[in-house]
Design an enzyme around this catalytic site. Structure first.
Site, PDB file in Angstrom:
ATOM      1  N   SER A  29       0.626  -1.578   0.007  1.00 25.66           N
ATOM      2  CA  SER A  29      -0.140   0.168  -0.236  1.00 25.66           C
ATOM      3  C   SER A  29       1.176   1.453   0.357  1.00 25.66           C
ATOM      4  CB  SER A  29      -1.133  -0.151   1.310  1.00 25.66           C
ATOM      5  OG  SER A  29      -1.882   1.095   1.220  1.00 25.66           O
ATOM      6  N   HIS A  53      -2.077  -1.286  -3.939  1.00 35.52           N
ATOM      7  CA  HIS A  53      -2.933  -1.089  -3.986  1.00 35.52           C
ATOM      8  C   HIS A  53      -2.829   0.138  -3.266  1.00 35.52           C
ATOM      9  CE1 HIS A  53      -6.068  -1.578  -0.465  1.00 35.52           C
ATOM     10  NE2 HIS A  53      -5.259  -0.458   0.217  1.00 35.52           N
ATOM     11  N   ASP A  55      -4.862   3.711  -1.177  1.00 36.67           N
ATOM     12  CA  ASP A  55      -5.477   3.696  -0.617  1.00 36.67           C
ATOM     13  C   ASP A  55      -6.129   5.584  -0.636  1.00 36.67           C
ATOM     14  OD1 ASP A  55      -5.621   2.026   0.569  1.00 36.67           O
ATOM     15  OD2 ASP A  55      -3.763   2.277   1.803  1.00 36.67           O
ATOM     16  N   MET A  57      -8.805   8.739  -0.170  1.00 40.46           N
ATOM     17  CA  MET A  57      -9.707   8.911   1.708  1.00 40.46           C
ATOM     18  C   MET A  57      -9.696   9.888   1.116  1.00 40.46           C
ATOM     19  SD  MET A  57      -7.213   7.600   4.686  1.00 40.46           S
ATOM     20  CE  MET A  57      -6.288   5.685   4.604  1.00 40.46           C
ATOM     21  N   HIS A  86      -8.427   1.182  -3.494  1.00 32.34           N
ATOM     22  CA  HIS A  86      -9.161   1.353  -2.408  1.00 32.34           C
ATOM     23  C   HIS A  86     -10.109   2.395  -2.125  1.00 32.34           C
ATOM     24  CE1 HIS A  86      -9.096   0.314   2.370  1.00 32.34           C
ATOM     25  NE2 HIS A  86     -11.440   0.303   1.858  1.00 32.34           N
ATOM     26  N   MET A  88     -12.044   5.057   0.007  1.00 32.81           N
ATOM     27  CA  MET A  88     -12.709   5.325   1.008  1.00 32.81           C
ATOM     28  C   MET A  88     -13.325   6.429   0.946  1.00 32.81           C
ATOM     29  SD  MET A  88      -9.371   3.349   3.284  1.00 32.81           S
ATOM     30  CE  MET A  88      -8.347   3.950   1.750  1.00 32.81           C
ATOM     31  N   MET A 156     -11.028  -5.825   5.733  1.00 32.28           N
ATOM     32  CA  MET A 156     -10.472  -4.240   6.165  1.00 32.28           C
ATOM     33  C   MET A 156     -10.226  -5.246   7.625  1.00 32.28           C
ATOM     34  SD  MET A 156     -10.193  -1.911   4.518  1.00 32.28           S
ATOM     35  CE  MET A 156      -8.735  -1.372   6.095  1.00 32.28           C
ATOM     36  N   GLY A 161      -8.763   4.700   7.524  1.00 35.64           N
ATOM     37  CA  GLY A 161      -8.118   5.721   7.633  1.00 35.64           C
ATOM     38  C   GLY A 161      -6.726   5.797   8.167  1.00 35.64           C
ATOM     39  N   GLY A 163      -2.064   4.331   8.529  1.00 36.77           N
ATOM     40  CA  GLY A 163      -1.721   3.178   7.832  1.00 36.77           C
ATOM     41  C   GLY A 163      -1.181   2.917   9.594  1.00 36.77           C
ATOM     42  N   ASP A 194      -6.413  -6.336   4.411  1.00 38.32           N
ATOM     43  CA  ASP A 194      -5.902  -4.874   4.258  1.00 38.32           C
ATOM     44  C   ASP A 194      -6.110  -4.103   6.002  1.00 38.32           C
ATOM     45  OD1 ASP A 194      -5.134  -2.405   3.756  1.00 38.32           O
ATOM     46  OD2 ASP A 194      -6.442  -2.116   2.953  1.00 38.32           O
ATOM     47  N   GLY A 195      -4.924  -4.409   6.324  1.00 37.93           N
ATOM     48  CA  GLY A 195      -4.250  -3.955   8.042  1.00 37.93           C
ATOM     49  C   GLY A 195      -4.148  -4.246   8.499  1.00 37.93           C
ATOM     50  N   GLY A 196      -2.965  -3.817   9.337  1.00 41.63           N
ATOM     51  CA  GLY A 196      -1.814  -4.215  10.181  1.00 41.63           C
ATOM     52  C   GLY A 196      -0.732  -5.829   9.668  1.00 41.63           C
ATOM     53  N   GLY A 216       1.199  -1.412   4.278  1.00 42.65           N
ATOM     54  CA  GLY A 216       1.518  -0.448   4.162  1.00 42.65           C
ATOM     55  C   GLY A 216       3.032  -0.926   4.712  1.00 42.65           C
ATOM     56  N   SER A 217       3.163   0.116   6.054  1.00 44.95           N
ATOM     57  CA  SER A 217       3.863  -0.015   6.600  1.00 44.95           C
ATOM     58  C   SER A 217       4.888  -0.612   6.639  1.00 44.95           C
ATOM     59  CB  SER A 217       3.588   0.303   8.447  1.00 44.95           C
ATOM     60  OG  SER A 217       2.848  -0.626   8.882  1.00 44.95           O
TER      61      SER A 217
HETATM   62  C1  DX5 Z   1      -6.189   1.765   6.386  1.00 51.51           C
HETATM   63  C2  DX5 Z   1      -5.684   1.368   4.320  1.00 51.51           C
HETATM   64  C3  DX5 Z   1      -4.256   0.765   4.434  1.00 51.51           C
HETATM   65  C4  DX5 Z   1      -3.388   1.129   4.861  1.00 51.51           C
HETATM   66  C5  DX5 Z   1      -2.661  -0.020   5.885  1.00 51.51           C
HETATM   67  O1  DX5 Z   1      -6.866   2.855   6.351  1.00 51.51           O
HETATM   68  O2  DX5 Z   1      -6.807   1.658   3.254  1.00 51.51           O
HETATM   69  O3  DX5 Z   1      -4.576   0.269   3.599  1.00 51.51           O
HETATM   70  O4  DX5 Z   1      -2.606   1.161   4.411  1.00 51.51           O
HETATM   71  O5  DX5 Z   1      -1.644   0.105   6.369  1.00 51.51           O
HETATM   72  P1  DX5 Z   1      -0.423  -0.661   7.226  1.00 51.51           P
HETATM   73  O6  DX5 Z   1      -0.373  -1.996   6.365  1.00 51.51           O
HETATM   74  O7  DX5 Z   1       0.444   0.104   8.025  1.00 51.51           O
HETATM   75  O8  DX5 Z   1      -1.969  -1.210   8.214  1.00 51.51           O
HETATM   76 ZN    ZN Z   2      -6.365   0.407   1.703  1.00 54.26          ZN
END
Ligand code: DX5
Ligand code: ZN
Length: 240
Positions: A29, A53, A55, A57, A86, A88, A156, A161, A163, A194-196, A216-217
Site C-alpha cells: 500500500s 494498493h 488508498d 481517502m 481502495h 474510502m 478490512m 483511515g 496505516g 488490509d490493515g496490520g 503498507g507500513s
Molecule cells: C487503511 C488502509 C490500508 C493501509 C494499511 O485505511 O486502507 O491500506 O495502508 O496500512 P498498514 O499495512 O500499515 O496497516
Molecule cells: Zn486500503
C-alpha cells in the site's frame, strides 16, 4: 482475471491453507510510501509486489485525506503493476470515470455506502475490475449477496483511515465464512485483507483463506521494501 481452482482438504500447513494451489499475493500500500519520491518507492517493490494498493481517502468517509486520480495518472507510466484503488470516500460514483482515465485497473468500493450495484455497472462499463470492501464492524452477510458480481472481496482488518494500526484478529472469522461461501459456489473471487499485515499476521490471514495481503507500513517503512514484501509472502506461503 483467471479463476482460481481450489481443492479444500482438512488440516493446515503452517502459514498456509491446506489444499491451496496458488501462491498468496502481496499488495504493497503506497499510503506508507514517501510521497515526495513515490515513483522511486514503487520502483523498489516493482519486481517483488504482485499488485499495488492505492488508498484514496476523502476526509469524510474517513477523517484522513490522501490522494486521487492525478496520482494514479502519474504512477501509470512508471509501473506495470496492477493498480488497485481502495476508495474510502463518501461518493465514489463521481470519481470512477477519472480513475479509469488515470489508468486504474480496479476500484474497490465500501459496502457501508449502500447498494453498490450501480457502481459495479459503471466500473465494468469503464473497463475496470470490481472490488467490494467491508469494515471490521460490518457483518459478512452484507457482502454475500454480491459475491457473484465481483472479482475481489476486501476484508478490512483495521478501521480504515491510517496505516500502521494493529491487526484486528476477529475479522478472520469473516474471512473463513467468505472463503467457505466462495469455495462452495466455486466463484472466481479473491479475498484480500488490509490493515496490520506483517510477517506474523500474514500467516494467520493466509490460513484463514486470504489470497492477497495488503501491507503498507511493513513494506515501505522497512529498509528494504522488496525484501519485506518477499518475507510477508514467504510467511504466508512458505514454499513460494
Ligand atoms: C487503511 C488502509 C490500508 C493501509 C494499511 O485505511 O486502507 O491500506 O495502508 O496500512 P498498514 O499495512 O500499515 O496497516
Ligand atoms: Zn486500503
Amino acid at each position: 482475471m483467471v479463476p482460481v481452482v481450489r481443492v479444500v482438504r482438512e488440516g493446515r500447513v503452517q502459514g498456509r491453507r491446506a489444499g491451496r494451489v496458488d501462491p498468496v499475493k502481496v499488495a504493497p500500500s503506497i499510503l506508507s510510501a514517501d510521497f515526495s519520491r513515490l515513483g522511486d518507492d514503487v520502483a523498489r517493490v516493482e519486481g517483488e509486489a504482485d499488485l499495488l494498493h492505492v488508498d484514496v481517502m476523502d476526509g469524510h468517509f474517513v477523517p484522513n485525506l490522501t490522494i486521487g486520480p492525478p496520482v494514479v495518472a502519474s504512477l501509470r507510466p512508471r509501473t506495470d503493476l496492477f493498480l488497485d484503488c481502495h476508495l474510502m470516500v463518501d461518493n465514489p460514483g463521481i470519481l470512477l470515470d477519472d480513475f479509469a482515465k488515470a489508468g486504474a485497473d480496479r476500484c474497490i468500493v465500501h459496502v457501508e455506502l449502500g447498494d453498490p450495484r450501480p457502481l459495479f455497472e459503471r466500473m465494468r462499463d469503464l473497463g475496470m475490475g470490481v472490488g467490494l470492501v467491508l469494515n471490521p464492524p460490518t457483518p459478512v452477510d452484507a457482502v454475500l449477496p454480491y459475491l457473484d458480481e465481483i472479482e475481489l472481496l476486501l476484508v478490512m482488518s483495521v478501521n480504515p483511515g491510517w496505516g500502521g494500526q494493529a491487526f484486528i484478529p476477529e475479522v478472520l472469522d469473516k474471512v473463513r465464512l467468505a472463503r467457505a461461501e466462495i469455495d462452495a459456489r466455486a466463484l472466481p473471487v479473491e479475498i484480500e485483507i488490509d490493515g496490520g499485515i506483517k510477517v506474523d499476521t500474514a500467516a494467520l490471514a493466509a490460513e484463514a483463506g486470504c489470497d492477497i495481503l495488503v501491507a503498507g507500513s511493513a513494506v515501505f517503512h522497512a529498509d528494504d521494501p522488496a525484501a519485506a514484501t518477499r518475507a510477508i509472502r514467504r510467511a504466508a506461503w512458505p514454499d513460494g
